[in-house]
Design a protein around this motif. Structure first.
Motif, PDB file in Angstrom:
ATOM      1  N   ARG A  54       0.837  -1.214   0.000  1.00 22.59           N
ATOM      2  CA  ARG A  54       0.000   0.000   0.000  1.00 22.59           C
ATOM      3  C   ARG A  54       0.867   1.257   0.000  1.00 22.59           C
ATOM      4  O   ARG A  54       0.585   2.226  -0.712  1.00 22.59           O
ATOM      5  N   GLY A  55       1.909   1.247   0.813  1.00 21.41           N
ATOM      6  CA  GLY A  55       2.754   2.418   0.919  1.00 21.41           C
ATOM      7  C   GLY A  55       3.484   2.760  -0.359  1.00 21.41           C
ATOM      8  O   GLY A  55       3.806   3.926  -0.608  1.00 21.41           O
ATOM      9  N   LEU A  56       3.758   1.741  -1.199  1.00 22.97           N
ATOM     10  CA  LEU A  56       4.517   1.953  -2.430  1.00 22.97           C
ATOM     11  C   LEU A  56       3.649   1.893  -3.676  1.00 22.97           C
ATOM     12  O   LEU A  56       4.169   1.938  -4.800  1.00 22.97           O
ATOM     13  N   ALA A  57       2.341   1.807  -3.508  1.00 18.59           N
ATOM     14  CA  ALA A  57       1.427   1.696  -4.654  1.00 18.59           C
ATOM     15  C   ALA A  57       1.606   2.884  -5.594  1.00 18.59           C
ATOM     16  O   ALA A  57       1.719   4.037  -5.168  1.00 18.59           O
ATOM     17  N   GLY A  58       1.651   2.589  -6.883  1.00 15.74           N
ATOM     18  CA  GLY A  58       1.779   3.637  -7.884  1.00 15.74           C
ATOM     19  C   GLY A  58       3.206   4.059  -8.172  1.00 15.74           C
ATOM     20  O   GLY A  58       3.434   4.911  -9.043  1.00 15.74           O
ATOM     21  N   ARG A  59       4.171   3.479  -7.471  1.00 15.42           N
ATOM     22  CA  ARG A  59       5.583   3.811  -7.686  1.00 15.42           C
ATOM     23  C   ARG A  59       6.314   2.630  -8.306  1.00 15.42           C
ATOM     24  O   ARG A  59       5.949   1.472  -8.084  1.00 15.42           O
ATOM     25  N   ARG A  60       7.355   2.940  -9.073  1.00 16.83           N
ATOM     26  CA  ARG A  60       8.245   1.869  -9.525  1.00 16.83           C
ATOM     27  C   ARG A  60       8.986   1.335  -8.310  1.00 16.83           C
ATOM     28  O   ARG A  60       9.711   2.073  -7.648  1.00 16.83           O
ATOM     29  N   HIS A  61       8.795   0.061  -8.011  1.00 16.38           N
ATOM     30  CA  HIS A  61       9.417  -0.454  -6.800  1.00 16.38           C
ATOM     31  C   HIS A  61       9.592  -1.964  -6.879  1.00 16.38           C
ATOM     32  O   HIS A  61       8.963  -2.639  -7.703  1.00 16.38           O
ATOM     33  N   GLN A  62      10.449  -2.476  -6.015  1.00 19.63           N
ATOM     34  CA  GLN A  62      10.613  -3.907  -5.815  1.00 19.63           C
ATOM     35  C   GLN A  62      10.851  -4.160  -4.337  1.00 19.63           C
ATOM     36  O   GLN A  62      11.763  -3.582  -3.738  1.00 19.63           O
TER      37      GLN A  62
END
Length: 426
Positions: A54-62
């Motif tokens: 949830r905290g990283l939703a919408g971001r490029r992340h792994q």
């Protein structure tokens, strides 16, 4: 049916006086599989991971699970199926990831002492990135990659000299720690990496410690790392991803770490304010994903009164639960079968290992009798993965609970298992 969830453990609760993990009675598991026994809640792991997602939703992340916290194959398989990568610190951990069905392209290889053999195997497997921790390691990795005719994707682990305000044994971001390249040497190290034919710079890495319960150290680290990113890119070296490590704490004894989603809202806001919102983010949570998902069940063997202390002697020991002996760590200890109105007595809960350091909890008020069971909480991280065969004690069995289904995921070791690799000379 009365339901009484334990604080900080929403999937571990008393139902009509019986401790349950999700829909399974712990006492039944102890009777079926024996003790000591580790029991994990799959729902608790899923909920912990969801907070990061949830905290990283919408971001490029792994999200790369730091598997040193708990490297049991079934746990790794669960996180792999949720789309996670893995943060590894040894060649053995890489083999575990592959055995559990993890994607090597989502593997980050950290650690200060990678061997040439480990580097070679990781390159052949096609891992995603090496977090390089020294200038000397940079040169060796280049040589190994050139020998294989490939380029190694690298990120330099920076030591930002940030105080995480945690136990000194699990602090990793200060100048006196062994980890990472000194802040002042970072640019020169990146310039050298960019010159080496066997390396391909892909990111920057920072990890400041473990069991962190405050936001401020993270914000401090973000600012210092972004300062370095700007300096490195000003010298013509592109940085695709920023890896902020892990280290978020859990509630062992009234600890109040920020929720993962709330933490990342603040960290992302800081990145946005500094114009870095487009960068890919890598993170390496471990303890916060599995710590409060697990407990260790142990049988009370004897109650031993004394002039200065009373001892509750159980069948779990420092080889099963090393954290109290290593870090003087606190784990809550609760009865598996509650006895309403029973008088309590203050005990030191100790194991059978022949060391005075073999204790699981000091000065605990308990109402127990020999033959009953206790549960050591918050035992999902750095317990089974750090367990040993000291005193020729077989490592415990493990069970994974999903709703009302309990699956044995590790058999208990026998004495023969502990010396199977040994050879008697003729």
């Amino acid at each position: 049916m009365t339901l009484a969830p334990l604080p900080g453990h929403p999937h571990i609760a008393y139902r009509d006086g019986e401790l349950c993990v999700e829909g399974v009675r712990v006492r039944d598991l102890a009777q079926q599989h024996g003790t000591p026994l580790f029991v994990y809640s799959q729902a608790a792991m899923r909920d912990a991971l969801a907070a990061y997602q949830r905290g990283l939703a919408g971001r490029r992340h792994q999200i790369c699970y730091a598997m040193k916290a708990n490297s049991t194959l079934a746990v790794l398989q669960f996180f792999a199926r949720q789309g996670c990568g893995f943060d590894i610190v040894s060649g053995g951990e890489l083999e575990r990831v592959l055995a559990a069905g993890g994607d090597p392209a989502k593997v980050i290889f950290s650690g200060v002492g990678k061997t040439r053999a480990e580097m070679r195997r990781a390159l052949q497997a096609g891992i995603g990135c090496f977090n390089v921790e020294s200038e000397a390691e940079l040169e060796v990795l280049d040589a190994v990659a050139v020998e294989l005719g490939v380029q190694a994707p690298v990120s330099i682990r920076v030591n930002p000299n940030v105080d995480a305000k945690t136990h000194p044994y699990i602090s990793t971001g200060l100048k006196g720690n062994k980890f990472g390249v000194a802040h002042e040497r970072t640019l020169a190290t990146y310039q050298r990496a960019a010159q080496l034919p066997g390396l391909r710079v892909v990111g920057i890495d920072c990890h400041i410690g473990s069991q962190i319960t405050e936001v401020a150290p993270y914000l401090d680290a973000v600012d210092r790392v972004l300062d370095l990113v700007q300096e490195i890119e000003a010298h013509g070296i592109a940085i695709d991803h920023v890896d902020f490590g892990g280290g978020l704490g859990i509630n062992y004894q009234g600890d109040t770490p920020p929720a993962a989603d709330a933490l990342w809202q603040q960290l992302l806001a800081r990145m946005d304010a500094r114009g870095h919102g487009q960068r890919k983010i890598l993170i390496e949570p471990g303890r916060s994903l599995v710590g409060n998902a697990g407990l260790c069940v142990t049988e009370v063997l004897y109650l031993k009164p004394g002039e200065q202390k009373n001892f509750c002697i159980v069948d779990a020991a420092m080889n099963d639960l090393p954290r109290p002996a290593m870090y003087q760590a606190y784990h809550a200890i609760v009865p598996v079968q509650g006895r309403a109105g029973a008088a309590t007595q203050v005990y030191d809960v100790v194991g059978p290992v022949c060391e005075s350091g073999d204790w699981l909890g000091r000065e605990r008020a308990l109402a127990v009798q020999p033959g009953e069971h206790l549960a050591v909480l918050s035992a999902g991280a750095y317990c089974m993965s750090m367990s040993s065969n000291y005193n020729t004690r077989g490592r415990a069995a493990e069970v994974l609970v999903d709703g009302t289904r309990a699956t044995l995921i590790r058999q208990r070791e026998s004495a023969a298992d502990t010396f199977r690799a040994e050879i008697l000379p003729k």
